[in-house]
Enzyme design. Structure first.
Site, PDB file in Angstrom:
ATOM      1  N   SER A  93       0.492  -1.011  -0.565  1.00 37.35           N
ATOM      2  CA  SER A  93      -0.077  -0.118   0.121  1.00 37.35           C
ATOM      3  C   SER A  93       1.008   1.585  -0.477  1.00 37.35           C
ATOM      4  O   SER A  93       1.855   1.413  -1.105  1.00 37.35           O
ATOM      5  CB  SER A  93      -1.229  -0.112   1.255  1.00 37.35           C
ATOM      6  OG  SER A  93      -1.832   0.803   1.302  1.00 37.35           O
ATOM      7  N   ASP A  98       0.160  -3.976  -4.565  1.00 34.11           N
ATOM      8  CA  ASP A  98      -0.586  -3.467  -4.304  1.00 34.11           C
ATOM      9  C   ASP A  98      -0.712  -1.745  -3.588  1.00 34.11           C
ATOM     10  O   ASP A  98      -1.251  -1.077  -2.396  1.00 34.11           O
ATOM     11  CB  ASP A  98      -2.177  -3.826  -3.302  1.00 34.11           C
ATOM     12  CG  ASP A  98      -3.620  -3.231  -4.586  1.00 34.11           C
ATOM     13  OD1 ASP A  98      -3.668  -2.907  -5.690  1.00 34.11           O
ATOM     14  OD2 ASP A  98      -4.223  -3.451  -3.370  1.00 34.11           O
ATOM     15  N   HIS A 101      -7.276  -5.653  -1.247  1.00 33.19           N
ATOM     16  CA  HIS A 101      -6.134  -4.790  -0.957  1.00 33.19           C
ATOM     17  C   HIS A 101      -5.093  -5.573   0.251  1.00 33.19           C
ATOM     18  O   HIS A 101      -4.250  -5.140  -0.273  1.00 33.19           O
ATOM     19  CB  HIS A 101      -6.240  -3.090   0.001  1.00 33.19           C
ATOM     20  CG  HIS A 101      -5.441  -2.926  -0.378  1.00 33.19           C
ATOM     21  ND1 HIS A 101      -4.152  -2.054  -2.084  1.00 33.19           N
ATOM     22  CD2 HIS A 101      -4.510  -1.485   0.907  1.00 33.19           C
ATOM     23  CE1 HIS A 101      -3.659  -1.132  -1.275  1.00 33.19           C
ATOM     24  NE2 HIS A 101      -4.037  -1.006   0.435  1.00 33.19           N
TER      25      HIS A 101
END
Length: 482
Positions: free
Chosen positions: A184, A208, A295
């Site tokens: 992230s 991601d 996610h």
């Protein structure tokens, strides 16, 4: 902790407002703040005052973020040792080994370096290699409003770059032996560290990478292929954040970009009531496993790949739709890369940037899959309606039954489908065929497979099986090599 992205706007919404804000901010002179050995940080373009991030704010100070480096090694797999770039004696006194690769694992928004998944990833690495595994903890900088956390990534990246520089200058440790793994916001932390090290880091893996405040911005702001000698990316939540709450980037930002299951909806992450009613400004830590399931899948896939190197083969393809319609099978002559830990083994990994790969995974638990193309030629007396299934039997194990076709079953016709098998069966020794139409038929018709050809995805090898028999419905038919 609320995820407030009001300071990060998107070109697809409120474009006029963003343009007006950006125009206004463009008239304001840029400023900077300096943090000692980490240097200075500007709040001018492209770091701020852009459509995607109009807020002109600074990253917090190193003291406020309090980045910590938690070292685990094969010698201390359960308890970390804290090392510090400003106190090299802590490195000398630790189990850090100069003759090993060093892998940094960097968490994202509202996460922490002591979260279980980071240590789990380290422990899986210890099963396959001797390695320095450093979990980067910047929870004091990540557990705030999202916009501020996204700006704080610059300081965390600078801290990592400074540590790598100290290892290089003080101990002769090459940055080429460094692998930065970021989830992230952690992906962009890794990108900032790599940029400061002028791309000399051996590898960056983006799990991601976060979309808000980063997608569509210049390369120096976000992760991009120039940040390391090799950059690989796994996209698992790339649907637009508005209205789908997709937190990950759809933009390709690596040498190799993998889109498992199409990169948007992961198996086992189907929508639930909570994720549909939660507001973008109201996601807190306790609900992240519900609202951010897609996610989080990226780091779960990577962790699984460490012990299952062959179960995440990525197929080059221009779109997921073409991949699903059998247009990108088998692997080309140069082979397919392995998504995850072993992506750097792919010979063509840096031939160009934004190489795109697709694959399918399992749902929770067993994520690995092995792709085959199955071709079934039917035999029988007359046309029937129903479905046909095939199971593979190999030297390493057997698969469950997979549906190849459902509908009108015509003798002498051939039915083809790609299947993603949950077991690595190895060299296929036989196959079993079954058909059923779920209708009571007093005449008890029979049907069989006269030939079944199975093509393996990784190398295109074909296995041919034949039989002259037919069977009643729900009766297994075994086929052996022709």
């Amino acid at each position: 902790m609320p995820m407030d992205v009001r300071g990060c706007l998107f070109p697809s919404v409120q474009m006029l407002l963003c343009w007006l804000v950006s125009l206004l901010l463009a008239t304001v002179g840029g400023k900077e703040v300096c943090y000692g050995h980490l240097g200075c940080f500007s709040n001018d373009k492209p770091w701020a005052g852009m459509i995607q991030r109009p807020s002109k704010i600074f990253p917090w100070s190193p003291e406020d973020i309090d980045t910590r480096f938690l070292l685990y090694t094969n010698e201390n797999p359960n308890n970390y040792q804290i090392i510090s770039a400003t106190d090299p004696a802590t490195i000398n006194a630790s189990n850090f080994q100069l003759d090993r690769k060093t892998r940094f694992i960097i968490h994202g928004f509202i996460d922490k370096g002591e979260e279980g998944w980071l240590l789990d990833m380290c422990k899986k690495m210890f099963q396959v290699e001797k390695v320095n595994c450093i979990c980067v903890d910047w929870k004091r900088g990540s557990r705030t409003e999202y916009t501020q956390a996204s700006y704080n990534t610059r300081v965390v990246g600078a801290e990592i770059a400074f540590l790598v520089q100290v290892l290089s200058t003080e101990m002769g440790y090459s940055p080429e032996n460094v692998h930065l793994i970021g989830h992230s916001l952690g992906s962009h932390v890794a990108g900032e560290a790599g940029r400061r090290l002028e791309g000399h880091v051996g590898r960056i893996t983006g799990l991601d990478p976060a979309e808000p405040c980063f997608q569509g911005l210049p390369e120096e702001v976000r992760l991009d292929p120039s940040d390391a000698m090799f950059v690989d990316v796994i996209h698992t939540d790339s649907a637009p954040i508005i209205p789908y709450l997709g937190f990950g980037m759809s933009q390709k930002v690596g040498h190799l970009d993998f889109f498992p299951n199409g990169g948007k909806e992961m198996p086992g992450c189907q929508k639930n009531i909570l994720s549909t009613i939660v507001d973008i400004n109201g996601i807190w830590e306790g609900t992240r496993n519900f609202a951010a399931c897609n996610h989080l899948r990226s780091y779960k896939y990577y962790a699984s790949s460490i012990l299952n190197p062959d179960g995440f083969l990525g197929y080059p393809c221009s779109s997921y739709e073409k991949f699903q319609h059998n247009d990108c099978f088998p692997c080309p002559e140069q082979g397919c890369p392995k998504m995850g830990h072993y992506a750097d083994q792919f010979e063509g990994k840096t031939a160009t940037v934004e190489q795109t790969f697709f694959l399918n995974t399992g749902d929770s638990g067993n994520f690995t899959r092995w792709r085959y193309k199955v071709s079934v030629t039917l035999s029988g007396a007359k046309k029937l309606s129903g479905y046909i299934l095939v199971a593979l039997y190999g030297c390493n194990g057997n698969s469950k039954q997979y549906e190849v076709f459902k509908g009108s079953l015509q003798p002498e016709a051939r039915y083809i489908r790609d299947i993603d098998v949950d077991v690595n069966v190895g060299e296929i020794q036989k196959v079993k065929f079954l058909w059923n139409n779920k209708v009571i038929n007093l005449f008890r018709p029979t049907m069989g497979a006269s030939q079944i050809t199975v093509q393996r995805g990784k190398d295109g090898k074909e296995f041919n099986f034949c039989s002259s028999n037919t069977v009643h419905e729900d009766v297994l038919q075994s086929l052996y090599p022709c």
